[in-house]
Write a protein that holds these residues in place. Structure first.
Motif: not given
Length: 436
Positions: A52-54, A17, A49, A428-429, A432-433, A13
């Motif tokens: 990472t954080l969209e 960012r 992930d 974080s991604d 959230r997942r 990914d």
């Protein structure tokens, strides 16, 4: 505030960012935009992930890398969370000290080692990294500061160790190092022809050898199924201390073309690697760097998996499940012809990890890298997931990029206890997942 590339080690990914890079601990929260979730990001060695954080802010810790104190008499070290394990070792090894346990890369931050409660080749004797933490400095996004230890704010301590950076910003860590009599190890290398032999050697090595690990040919079939190379080691006693030199690291200058990553090339590599290791059978003396960190000698080695990136699948199955789940997983991998270049098999000991979400448990762990082949690879993972779930095993979040939420919840029964300690301003991604 800046916008730039923040990648995962699996390179699945890749995108620009939003990030901030504070120079001092006191600035960690002051430079953040209001009402934006954040996640700490260290040296980017998490495969998936978790860091990472969209649409969020990545707080880069690269400048928060100072030694705060080090006592060469007692081996107690306190340092900022952004310092690398490599830098720690360069300081402490000449004084006769070493990390209590270490993951397979020294290019990991101290804070990342805590957040993922990393383990090493000596888990059967030392447990996880969190077992050796004396104190943690934690900043919550509500402005509160904490000093955590096993005896002070013990609940938040247990949530932070292995808590994937979701309980607050780790600002500093104090650990107890271990004394060593050399920077070199006495290593013994043995070959095993099947999984039964692996388990016999592993059991016989637990008391007499501090460090154990094995490579396994994950594409072997029939009589060759489960064959591999077992390495076990203890520290030498020659009182010679030589720290490693990061200037010797070679860089991978380009991405490997995707077409060379196929079943034929992986099989050929496994055959060649085993042949090379067979030449090293017996005892030899080696420096800690190639023993603990064999891939660190090649900078950006993750480019070897090509432009589509790669997954790592690492699981642990409980001791009582025995040999069967490992045999079944290797059978699925061999049948799918999606074997790993470097597959690692190791037993975990009985020492209980201190974190609510710590990965290791008594049993056997299998770790494999898979080039990203899209649906073919994901379908294989679903079959492996079923085997892990059936025996009550779990996957390693630090290596994960696609674990189903149900498998995480089944493998980490203290998740609800952990969620009570989450920092509402951090996300974080991965979270959230998994949690939503």
């Amino acid at each position: 505030m800046s916008v730039g590339a923040i990648d995962t080690w699996g390179r699945l990914d890749r995108r620009d960012r939003l990030a901030v890079t504070p120079r001092f601990r006191r600035d960690m929260l002051q430079s953040l935009p209001p009402r934006r979730p954040l996640i700490a990001h260290g040296l980017g060695r998490s495969y998936g992930d978790v860091a990472t954080l969209e649409d969020g802010v990545h707080l880069r810790t690269e400048d928060l890398d100072r030694i705060m104190s080090f006592d060469p008499q007692t081996g107690v070290l306190r340092a900022e969370a952004g310092i690398s394990l490599s830098a720690v070792l360069q300081l402490v090894v000449p004084h006769g000290w070493f990390l209590p346990t270490t993951p397979g890369s020294r290019f990991v931050t101290l804070g990342g080692a805590v957040a993922n409660d990393v383990h090493g080749k000596n888990h059967h004797q030392a447990g996880t990294f969190g077992s050796h933490i004396r104190a943690i400095g934690l900043s919550r996004t509500n402005g509160k500061e904490y000093v955590l230890s096993p005896d002070h704010e013990a609940g938040l301590f247990a949530a932070t160790v292995g808590g994937l950076g979701l309980t607050g910003l780790i600002s500093w860590v104090e650990i107890q190092l271990v004394a060593v009599d050399s920077s070199f190890l006495d290593v013994e290398t043995l070959a095993f022809e099947n999984l039964e032999e692996f388990f016999e050697i592993a059991a016989a090595s637990e008391e007499g050898f501090e460090h154990t690990v094995s490579w396994i040919d994950c594409l072997g079939k029939g009589e060759r199924a489960g064959r591999g190379i077992f390495s076990r080691a203890n520290w030498c006693t020659d009182k010679k201390y030589q720290a490693h030199d990061d200037r010797s690291v070679m860089l991978m200058p380009f991405e490997a073309p995707s077409f060379i990553l196929n079943g034929v090339s992986v099989k050929a590599f496994n055959i060649a690697y085993r042949a090379a290791q067979m030449l090293k059978l017996g005892r030899h003396r080696t420096h800690y760097a190639p023993f603990f960190y064999p891939l660190d000698g090649i900078g950006s080695w993750n480019k070897l998996y090509g432009p589509k990136g790669f997954y790592q699948y690492q699981c642990v199955t409980p001791k009582e499940a025995g040999i069967t789940p490992v045999r079944r997983m290797l059978g699925e991998i061999a049948a799918a012809r999606q074997g790993s270049f470097l597959a690692v098999l190791k037993t975990f000991g009985s020492k209980v990890s201190p974190g609510l979400l710590s990965f290791p448990r008594e049993g056997v762990t299998l770790a494999l890298d898979f080039p990203n082949k899209g649906k073919r690879t994901l379908d294989l993972f679903e079959r492996l997931d079923r085997i892990v779930a059936e025996v009550g095993g779990r996957l390693y979040p630090a290596k994960d990029a696609r674990m189903p939420p149900a498998l995480f919840r089944a493998g980490y029964p203290r998740i609800d206890e952990f969620l009570a300690y989450r920092d509402e301003g951090i996300d974080s991604d991965f979270a959230r997942r998994i949690f939503t």
